[in-house]
Design a protein around this motif. Structure first.
Motif, PDB file in Angstrom:
ATOM      1  N   ALA A   1       0.929  -1.248   0.139  1.00  0.00           N
ATOM      2  CA  ALA A   1      -0.005   0.008   0.082  1.00  0.00           C
ATOM      3  C   ALA A   1       0.749   1.296   0.053  1.00  0.00           C
ATOM      4  N   GLY A   2       0.405   2.373  -0.826  1.00  0.00           N
ATOM      5  CA  GLY A   2       1.270   3.347  -0.974  1.00  0.00           C
ATOM      6  C   GLY A   2       2.211   3.490  -2.288  1.00  0.00           C
ATOM      7  N   GLY A   3       2.442   2.257  -2.696  1.00  0.00           N
ATOM      8  CA  GLY A   3       3.426   2.146  -3.750  1.00  0.00           C
ATOM      9  C   GLY A   3       2.828   2.349  -5.123  1.00  0.00           C
ATOM     10  N   SER A   4       3.694   2.047  -6.275  1.00  0.00           N
ATOM     11  CA  SER A   4       3.135   2.368  -7.430  1.00  0.00           C
ATOM     12  C   SER A   4       3.396   1.152  -8.432  1.00  0.00           C
ATOM     13  N   LEU A   5       2.710   1.198  -9.462  1.00  0.00           N
ATOM     14  CA  LEU A   5       2.739   0.146 -10.473  1.00  0.00           C
ATOM     15  C   LEU A   5       2.378   0.995 -11.863  1.00  0.00           C
ATOM     16  N   ARG A   6       2.883   0.429 -12.910  1.00  0.00           N
ATOM     17  CA  ARG A   6       2.511   0.831 -14.205  1.00  0.00           C
ATOM     18  C   ARG A   6       2.253  -0.191 -15.136  1.00  0.00           C
ATOM     19  N   LEU A   7       0.733   0.064 -15.721  1.00  0.00           N
ATOM     20  CA  LEU A   7       0.336  -1.248 -16.591  1.00  0.00           C
ATOM     21  C   LEU A   7       0.581  -0.356 -17.837  1.00  0.00           C
ATOM     22  N   SER A   8       0.858  -1.249 -18.907  1.00  0.00           N
ATOM     23  CA  SER A   8       0.709  -0.973 -20.302  1.00  0.00           C
ATOM     24  C   SER A   8       0.160  -1.848 -21.294  1.00  0.00           C
ATOM     25  N   CYS A   9      -0.671  -1.440 -22.125  1.00  0.00           N
ATOM     26  CA  CYS A   9      -1.238  -2.109 -23.164  1.00  0.00           C
ATOM     27  C   CYS A   9      -0.774  -1.770 -24.649  1.00  0.00           C
ATOM     28  N   ALA A  10      -0.610  -2.631 -25.646  1.00  0.00           N
ATOM     29  CA  ALA A  10      -0.174  -2.233 -26.870  1.00  0.00           C
ATOM     30  C   ALA A  10      -1.367  -2.876 -27.652  1.00  0.00           C
ATOM     31  N   ALA A  11      -2.023  -2.299 -28.758  1.00  0.00           N
ATOM     32  CA  ALA A  11      -3.103  -2.744 -29.614  1.00  0.00           C
ATOM     33  C   ALA A  11      -2.399  -2.691 -30.949  1.00  0.00           C
ATOM     34  N   SER A  12      -2.615  -3.846 -31.449  1.00  0.00           N
ATOM     35  CA  SER A  12      -2.157  -4.128 -32.919  1.00  0.00           C
ATOM     36  C   SER A  12      -3.088  -4.509 -33.903  1.00  0.00           C
ATOM     37  N   GLY A  13      -2.670  -4.665 -35.071  1.00  0.00           N
ATOM     38  CA  GLY A  13      -3.666  -5.335 -36.094  1.00  0.00           C
ATOM     39  C   GLY A  13      -4.434  -4.074 -36.709  1.00  0.00           C
ATOM     40  N   ARG A  14      -5.775  -4.097 -36.798  1.00  0.00           N
ATOM     41  CA  ARG A  14      -6.552  -3.103 -37.329  1.00  0.00           C
ATOM     42  C   ARG A  14      -6.804  -1.738 -36.658  1.00  0.00           C
ATOM     43  N   ILE A  15      -5.620  -1.063 -36.394  1.00  0.00           N
ATOM     44  CA  ILE A  15      -5.868  -0.171 -35.246  1.00  0.00           C
ATOM     45  C   ILE A  15      -6.431   1.263 -35.855  1.00  0.00           C
ATOM     46  N   SER A  16      -6.482   1.446 -37.157  1.00  0.00           N
ATOM     47  CA  SER A  16      -7.040   2.705 -37.836  1.00  0.00           C
ATOM     48  C   SER A  16      -8.274   2.992 -37.297  1.00  0.00           C
ATOM     49  N   SER A  17      -9.273   2.109 -36.858  1.00  0.00           N
ATOM     50  CA  SER A  17     -10.456   2.306 -36.549  1.00  0.00           C
ATOM     51  C   SER A  17     -10.723   2.594 -34.929  1.00  0.00           C
ATOM     52  N   ILE A  18      -9.820   2.462 -34.241  1.00  0.00           N
ATOM     53  CA  ILE A  18      -9.564   2.439 -32.824  1.00  0.00           C
ATOM     54  C   ILE A  18      -9.869   3.842 -32.135  1.00  0.00           C
ATOM     55  N   ASN A  19     -11.055   4.207 -31.402  1.00  0.00           N
ATOM     56  CA  ASN A  19     -11.403   5.319 -30.760  1.00  0.00           C
ATOM     57  C   ASN A  19     -10.741   5.430 -29.416  1.00  0.00           C
ATOM     58  N   THR A  20     -11.755   5.043 -28.427  1.00  0.00           N
ATOM     59  CA  THR A  20     -11.323   4.874 -27.121  1.00  0.00           C
ATOM     60  C   THR A  20     -10.615   3.457 -26.453  1.00  0.00           C
TER      61      THR A  20
ATOM     62  N   ASN B   1       0.178   5.778  -5.116  1.00  0.00           N
ATOM     63  CA  ASN B   1      -0.454   5.713  -3.665  1.00  0.00           C
ATOM     64  C   ASN B   1      -1.592   4.509  -3.890  1.00  0.00           C
ATOM     65  N   LEU B   2      -1.213   3.177  -4.281  1.00  0.00           N
ATOM     66  CA  LEU B   2      -2.147   2.076  -4.429  1.00  0.00           C
ATOM     67  C   LEU B   2      -2.397   1.935  -2.974  1.00  0.00           C
ATOM     68  N   LYS B   3      -3.917   1.424  -2.925  1.00  0.00           N
ATOM     69  CA  LYS B   3      -4.443   1.082  -1.913  1.00  0.00           C
ATOM     70  C   LYS B   3      -5.080  -0.644  -1.890  1.00  0.00           C
ATOM     71  N   PRO B   4      -5.279  -1.088  -0.798  1.00  0.00           N
ATOM     72  CA  PRO B   4      -5.706  -2.578  -0.992  1.00  0.00           C
ATOM     73  C   PRO B   4      -6.787  -2.739  -1.523  1.00  0.00           C
ATOM     74  N   GLU B   5      -7.769  -1.915  -1.681  1.00  0.00           N
ATOM     75  CA  GLU B   5      -8.953  -1.750  -2.388  1.00  0.00           C
ATOM     76  C   GLU B   5      -8.707  -1.757  -4.023  1.00  0.00           C
ATOM     77  N   ASP B   6      -7.578  -1.513  -4.346  1.00  0.00           N
ATOM     78  CA  ASP B   6      -7.143  -1.372  -5.972  1.00  0.00           C
ATOM     79  C   ASP B   6      -6.777  -2.827  -6.458  1.00  0.00           C
TER      80      ASP B   6
END
Length: 119
Positions: A13-32, A85-90
């Motif tokens: 608790a109180g620490g940090s993490l970083r998530l990353s996500c890569a989209a590939s393929g037919r990405i030209s149509s992606i909005n959100t 500032n991560l919490k156990p509820e995360d």
């Protein structure tokens, strides 16, 4: 569209993490693109999203602690979620998502990545 997520783990608790996500393929149509999470015994819930225009949306529970960002390249879109500032509820499985609304009706989900916050 394929989504590949990484970056989960165990943190105090109180620490940090970083998530990353890569989209590939037919990405030209992606909005959100964004992140949802699901804790044991709970419904899946929105964490944060970012549109192709850069508009961001955060769940109230993470505002001020989490930051979503996006990098667009010709063959890949990367979305990062900096979690401070991560919490156990995360604690939950976090899922990367992408969609082509409103010009399409497709949504895509990556495999989940576990985030565990110890107290």
């Amino acid at each position: 569209v394929q989504l590949q997520a990484c970056g989960g783990g165990l943190v105090q608790a109180g620490g940090s993490l970083r998530l990353s996500c890569a989209a590939s393929g037919r990405i030209s149509s992606i909005n959100t693109m964004g992140w949802y999470r699901q804790a044991p015994g709970k419904e899946r819930e929105l964490v944060a999203t970012i549109t192709s225009g850069g508009s961001k949306n955060y769940a109230d529970a993470v505002k001020g602690r989490f930051t979503i960002s996006r990098q667009n390249a010709q063959t890949k879109i990367t979305v990062n979620l900096q979690m401070n500032n991560l919490k156990p509820e995360d604690t939950a499985v976090y899922f990367c998502t992408a969609d082509n609304f409103p010009w399409g009706s497709d949504d895509y989900w990556g495999q989940g990545t576990q985030v565990t916050v110890s107290s």
